[in-house]
Design a protein around this motif. Structure first.
Motif, PDB file in Angstrom:
ATOM      1  N   GLY A  99       0.802  -1.220   0.000  1.00 13.13           N
ATOM      2  CA  GLY A  99       0.000   0.000   0.000  1.00 13.13           C
ATOM      3  C   GLY A  99       0.829   1.260   0.000  1.00 13.13           C
ATOM      4  N   GLY A 100       0.230   2.328   0.566  1.00 12.99           N
ATOM      5  CA  GLY A 100      -0.897   2.364   1.472  1.00 12.99           C
ATOM      6  C   GLY A 100      -0.772   1.476   2.687  1.00 12.99           C
ATOM      7  N   THR A 101      -1.921   1.228   3.269  1.00 11.75           N
ATOM      8  CA  THR A 101      -2.035   0.379   4.444  1.00 11.75           C
ATOM      9  C   THR A 101      -3.075  -0.694   4.163  1.00 11.75           C
ATOM     10  OG1 THR A 101      -1.494   2.276   5.879  1.00 11.75           O
ATOM     11  CG2 THR A 101      -2.471   0.355   6.933  1.00 11.75           C
ATOM     12  N   PRO A 102      -2.668  -1.843   3.625  1.00 15.26           N
ATOM     13  CA  PRO A 102      -3.639  -2.888   3.304  1.00 15.26           C
ATOM     14  C   PRO A 102      -4.470  -3.347   4.496  1.00 15.26           C
ATOM     15  CG  PRO A 102      -1.539  -3.360   2.270  1.00 15.26           C
ATOM     16  CD  PRO A 102      -1.310  -2.197   3.197  1.00 15.26           C
ATOM     17  N   SER A 103      -3.913  -3.245   5.709  1.00 18.91           N
ATOM     18  CA  SER A 103      -4.647  -3.701   6.889  1.00 18.91           C
ATOM     19  C   SER A 103      -5.808  -2.788   7.235  1.00 18.91           C
ATOM     20  CB  SER A 103      -3.697  -3.820   8.090  1.00 18.91           C
ATOM     21  OG  SER A 103      -2.988  -2.618   8.306  1.00 18.91           O
ATOM     22  N   ILE A 104      -5.991  -1.711   6.457  1.00 14.19           N
ATOM     23  CA  ILE A 104      -7.160  -0.858   6.651  1.00 14.19           C
ATOM     24  C   ILE A 104      -8.414  -1.546   6.130  1.00 14.19           C
ATOM     25  CG2 ILE A 104      -7.172   0.430   4.454  1.00 14.19           C
ATOM     26  CD1 ILE A 104      -7.489   3.005   6.094  1.00 14.19           C
ATOM     27  N   PHE A 105      -8.236  -2.537   5.226  1.00 13.35           N
ATOM     28  CA  PHE A 105      -9.359  -3.309   4.692  1.00 13.35           C
ATOM     29  C   PHE A 105      -9.869  -4.302   5.741  1.00 13.35           C
ATOM     30  CE2 PHE A 105      -9.412  -3.509  -0.260  1.00 13.35           C
ATOM     31  CZ  PHE A 105      -9.586  -2.137  -0.316  1.00 13.35           C
ATOM     32  N   PRO A 106     -11.190  -4.525   5.811  1.00 11.97           N
ATOM     33  CA  PRO A 106     -11.699  -5.617   6.652  1.00 11.97           C
ATOM     34  C   PRO A 106     -11.149  -6.953   6.156  1.00 11.97           C
ATOM     35  CG  PRO A 106     -13.486  -4.155   5.948  1.00 11.97           C
ATOM     36  CD  PRO A 106     -12.274  -3.773   5.156  1.00 11.97           C
ATOM     37  N   PRO A 107     -10.897  -7.889   7.048  1.00 13.89           N
ATOM     38  CA  PRO A 107     -10.335  -9.180   6.637  1.00 13.89           C
ATOM     39  C   PRO A 107     -11.169  -9.906   5.586  1.00 13.89           C
ATOM     40  CG  PRO A 107     -10.220  -8.950   9.012  1.00 13.89           C
ATOM     41  CD  PRO A 107     -11.025  -7.790   8.516  1.00 13.89           C
ATOM     42  N   GLU A 108     -12.492  -9.760   5.656  1.00 18.85           N
ATOM     43  CA  GLU A 108     -13.331 -10.475   4.689  1.00 18.85           C
ATOM     44  C   GLU A 108     -13.122  -9.972   3.270  1.00 18.85           C
ATOM     45  OE1 GLU A 108     -16.086  -7.651   7.103  1.00 18.85           O
ATOM     46  OE2 GLU A 108     -14.381  -9.001   7.465  1.00 18.85           O
ATOM     47  N   ASN A 150      -7.917 -10.209  16.578  1.00 20.91           N
ATOM     48  CA  ASN A 150      -8.980 -10.830  15.780  1.00 20.91           C
ATOM     49  C   ASN A 150      -8.690 -10.718  14.286  1.00 20.91           C
ATOM     50  OD1 ASN A 150     -10.483 -11.649  18.004  1.00 20.91           O
ATOM     51  ND2 ASN A 150     -11.637  -9.728  18.098  1.00 20.91           N
ATOM     52  N   LYS A 151      -8.205  -9.554  13.869  1.00 24.95           N
ATOM     53  CA  LYS A 151      -7.836  -9.379  12.452  1.00 24.95           C
ATOM     54  C   LYS A 151      -6.720 -10.341  12.073  1.00 24.95           C
ATOM     55  CE  LYS A 151      -8.920  -4.897  10.381  1.00 24.95           C
ATOM     56  NZ  LYS A 151      -8.347  -3.680   9.750  1.00 24.95           N
ATOM     57  N   PHE A 152      -5.718 -10.438  12.929  1.00 31.15           N
ATOM     58  CA  PHE A 152      -4.602 -11.330  12.632  1.00 31.15           C
ATOM     59  C   PHE A 152      -5.068 -12.780  12.506  1.00 31.15           C
ATOM     60  CE2 PHE A 152      -1.640  -8.072  14.697  1.00 31.15           C
ATOM     61  CZ  PHE A 152      -1.151  -7.640  13.472  1.00 31.15           C
ATOM     62  N   ARG A 153      -5.985 -13.181  13.366  1.00 29.37           N
ATOM     63  CA  ARG A 153      -6.497 -14.557  13.275  1.00 29.37           C
ATOM     64  C   ARG A 153      -7.280 -14.754  11.973  1.00 29.37           C
ATOM     65  NH1 ARG A 153      -5.434 -17.380  17.712  1.00 29.37           N
ATOM     66  NH2 ARG A 153      -5.018 -16.245  19.676  1.00 29.37           N
ATOM     67  N   ALA A 154      -8.006 -13.730  11.577  1.00 30.52           N
ATOM     68  CA  ALA A 154      -8.736 -13.809  10.304  1.00 30.52           C
ATOM     69  C   ALA A 154      -7.767 -13.885   9.122  1.00 30.52           C
ATOM     70  CB  ALA A 154      -9.662 -12.601  10.160  1.00 30.52           C
ATOM     71  N   GLU A 201       1.851   1.169  21.141  1.00 23.92           N
ATOM     72  CA  GLU A 201       0.835   0.582  20.254  1.00 23.92           C
ATOM     73  C   GLU A 201       1.466  -0.420  19.292  1.00 23.92           C
ATOM     74  OE1 GLU A 201      -2.449   4.208  20.113  1.00 23.92           O
ATOM     75  OE2 GLU A 201      -0.657   4.297  18.832  1.00 23.92           O
ATOM     76  N   PHE A 202       2.681  -0.124  18.857  1.00 24.79           N
ATOM     77  CA  PHE A 202       3.383  -1.107  18.030  1.00 24.79           C
ATOM     78  C   PHE A 202       3.611  -2.397  18.810  1.00 24.79           C
ATOM     79  CE2 PHE A 202       7.309  -3.301  17.030  1.00 24.79           C
ATOM     80  CZ  PHE A 202       7.093  -3.643  15.697  1.00 24.79           C
ATOM     81  N   LEU A 203       4.071  -2.269  20.057  1.00 30.86           N
ATOM     82  CA  LEU A 203       4.292  -3.460  20.888  1.00 30.86           C
ATOM     83  C   LEU A 203       3.022  -4.283  21.028  1.00 30.86           C
ATOM     84  CD1 LEU A 203       6.516  -2.237  23.873  1.00 30.86           C
ATOM     85  CD2 LEU A 203       7.158  -3.811  22.046  1.00 30.86           C
ATOM     86  N   GLU A 204       1.908  -3.617  21.262  1.00 27.46           N
ATOM     87  CA  GLU A 204       0.630  -4.313  21.389  1.00 27.46           C
ATOM     88  C   GLU A 204       0.301  -5.058  20.096  1.00 27.46           C
ATOM     89  OE1 GLU A 204      -4.064  -3.084  22.013  1.00 27.46           O
ATOM     90  OE2 GLU A 204      -2.483  -1.753  22.756  1.00 27.46           O
ATOM     91  N   THR A 205       0.547  -4.409  18.964  1.00 29.22           N
ATOM     92  CA  THR A 205       0.294  -5.028  17.663  1.00 29.22           C
ATOM     93  C   THR A 205       1.189  -6.236  17.454  1.00 29.22           C
ATOM     94  OG1 THR A 205      -0.395  -2.921  16.687  1.00 29.22           O
ATOM     95  CG2 THR A 205       0.334  -4.637  15.167  1.00 29.22           C
ATOM     96  N   TYR A 206       2.464  -6.087  17.760  1.00 27.74           N
ATOM     97  CA  TYR A 206       3.428  -7.175  17.558  1.00 27.74           C
ATOM     98  C   TYR A 206       3.046  -8.404  18.389  1.00 27.74           C
ATOM     99  CZ  TYR A 206       7.887  -9.596  17.085  1.00 27.74           C
ATOM    100  OH  TYR A 206       8.849 -10.536  16.812  1.00 27.74           O
ATOM    101  N   HIS A 207       2.747  -8.181  19.641  1.00 28.41           N
ATOM    102  CA  HIS A 207       2.412  -9.311  20.524  1.00 28.41           C
ATOM    103  C   HIS A 207       1.076  -9.944  20.115  1.00 28.41           C
ATOM    104  CE1 HIS A 207       5.896  -8.706  22.938  1.00 28.41           C
ATOM    105  NE2 HIS A 207       5.512  -7.532  23.403  1.00 28.41           N
ATOM    106  N   ALA A 208       0.144  -9.136  19.623  1.00 24.99           N
ATOM    107  CA  ALA A 208      -1.128  -9.689  19.137  1.00 24.99           C
ATOM    108  C   ALA A 208      -0.883 -10.604  17.943  1.00 24.99           C
ATOM    109  CB  ALA A 208      -2.077  -8.554  18.753  1.00 24.99           C
ATOM    110  N   ALA A 209       0.054 -10.205  17.070  1.00 24.67           N
ATOM    111  CA  ALA A 209       0.390 -11.044  15.910  1.00 24.67           C
ATOM    112  C   ALA A 209       0.988 -12.370  16.355  1.00 24.67           C
ATOM    113  CB  ALA A 209       1.357 -10.299  14.995  1.00 24.67           C
ATOM    114  N   ARG A 210       1.838 -12.335  17.362  1.00 30.61           N
ATOM    115  CA  ARG A 210       2.430 -13.568  17.878  1.00 30.61           C
ATOM    116  C   ARG A 210       1.350 -14.460  18.514  1.00 30.61           C
ATOM    117  NH1 ARG A 210       6.954 -14.233  15.027  1.00 30.61           N
ATOM    118  NH2 ARG A 210       8.790 -13.171  15.860  1.00 30.61           N
TER     119      ARG A 210
END
Length: 403
Positions: free
Chosen positions: A81-90, A124-128, A160-169
């Motif tokens: 992108g851009g920021t592709p993660s701006i799109f809903p997972p579906e 939730n997005k990462f799991r999707a 916020e980055f740390l929160e994102t990183y750990h959520a991905a893990r």
């Protein structure tokens, strides 16, 4: 045997444009983004018919849809992108389903990457994403220093980055890249060193470490493109690091990442063994790739294509008549050299001969000898690559491979 094919999908939307960014991207409404997603799906469905127009196109030679489906095997997909993660997972799932329907053969270990920015993703997005088949993340951090993040116009904090990183893990991702940027205005070697230490403590598999380039058309360019303006712009415009300071940052990057078990496989990219970005390696090796979306580029054999960069035209699904440039043999040789030399493994003399039918010395002998004498190029086991010193002068060396 089927040819390797890479797929790139451009999502040109972001929450806010960063001050240094010259990519084809901008904020947009949900309605606009949904219309764009529908156009993306239609472009995928229409391939290859949507490529048949344009001077120099090789799409008018009888290669039908079945031919392309049988000829290629998809090895990588990259949502950029851009920021592709701006799109809903579906929506991303819809796009991947359309690609799988269009291209019949996929490798057993297709690398599927999405670029993400903190503030646009959660667990939730990462799991999707994982459910959709995405198996690699590229997280945009740039800096662990809050003042530097604010100067760049980033929408997130280090926390916020740390929160994102750990959520991905937690979601199960085991292949994560972190984007970093050095030589920022007001940045010191000490600040950069702290960023490196903080990121490496997270143990990512890959780090892209780029130096800031002031691009025309960006807010940074308005502040920094002349020394006179730099002196006059005041406290909101800290000075860029000196060449000496930038060189020290470069050395710190190499030192710390090597100590962390990462090897440099491209000028600005480091990875643990086996975690190199296969999609980007394909670009540097001139693997065939297709780009879908606004302004996306494609390379098929000897022809390069480029989609319209008009969002209104794209949303109207005006896909035909895109730019098509037939590459001469000389063009292809140039690309083979200056793209391949970005990788630390360099270019293969054998591969050059297989593709072009000429020995590499017959075309570039004088240039190769010159840079070998200067200590900037090395030849070993049939490969030609930049030396450690040569990487410092990469642009100078590569420019002389233009025929």
């Amino acid at each position: 045997m089927r040819k390797e094919l890479e797929l790139y999908v451009h999502i040109p939307f972001c929450v806010r444009k960063c001050a240094y960014c010259d990519f084809l991207s901008a904020p947009a409404s949900v309605e606009t983004m949904r219309m764009y997603a529908d156009s993306l799906l239609e472009e995928i469905r229409r391939f290859p018919d949507c490529y048949r127009a344009g001077e120099g196109s090789n799409m008018d030679r009888g290669e039908g849809e079945d031919s392309y489906s049988e000829t290629y095997e998809v090895s990588t997909v990259f949502f950029g992108g851009g920021t592709p993660s701006i799109f809903p997972p579906e929506w991303l799932t819809e796009i991947l389903d359309a690609l799988r329907k269009k291209f019949r053969y996929w490798s057993g270990n297709t690398e599927i990457t999405i670029e993400c920015n903190p503030g646009t993703v959660d667990e939730n997005k990462f799991r999707a994403y994982r459910g959709a088949g995405i198996n690699r993340l590229s997280l945009g951090l740039q800096s662990a220093n809050q003042e530097e993040l604010e100067l760049l116009g980033r929408i997130h904090t280090w926390e916020e980055f740390l929160e994102t990183y750990h959520a991905a893990r937690r979601a199960g991702f085991e292949n994560i890249n972190v984007d970093l940027m050095s030589a920022l205005p007001g940045q010191s070697a000490e600040s950069w060193e702290k960023t490196l230490k903080q990121v490496l403590a997270l143990n990512p598999e890959h780090i892209s470490a780029y130096s800031l380039i002031i691009e025309e058309g960006t807010p940074f360019y308005e502040k920094y493109h002349t020394a006179a303006e730099l002196r006059d712009c005041g406290m909101d415009c800290p000075e860029l690091p000196s060449e000496e300071e930038e060189r020290l940052m470069y050395e710190l990057t190499e030192t710390y990442l090597k100590q962390a078990g990462m090897h440099r496989y491209e000028i600005s990219n480091y990875a643990k063994p086996g975690f190199e970005c296969r999609h980007n390696c394909g670009y540097w090796k001139r693997t065939d790739y297709l780009g879908f979306g606004l302004g996306a580029a494609s390379l098929l054999a000897d022809t390069r294509y480029r989609n319209t960069d008009s969002l209104s035209s794209y949303i109207k699904m005006e896909f035909t008549g895109r730019e098509a440039e037939k590459l001469s043999v000389e063009d292809q040789m140039e690309e083979f050299m200056f793209l391949g030399l970005r990788m630390t493994e360099g270019v293969s003399e054998k591969r050059f001969h297989e593709i072009f039918g000429d020995e590499i010395d017959a075309i570039y002998g004088d240039t190769l000898n010159k840079w070998q004498r200067e200590g900037l190029l090395q030849r070993e086991n049939g490969n030609i690559f930049l030396t450690a010193r040569g990487i410092n002068y990469a642009n100078l060396v590569m420019a002389e491979f233009l025929l």
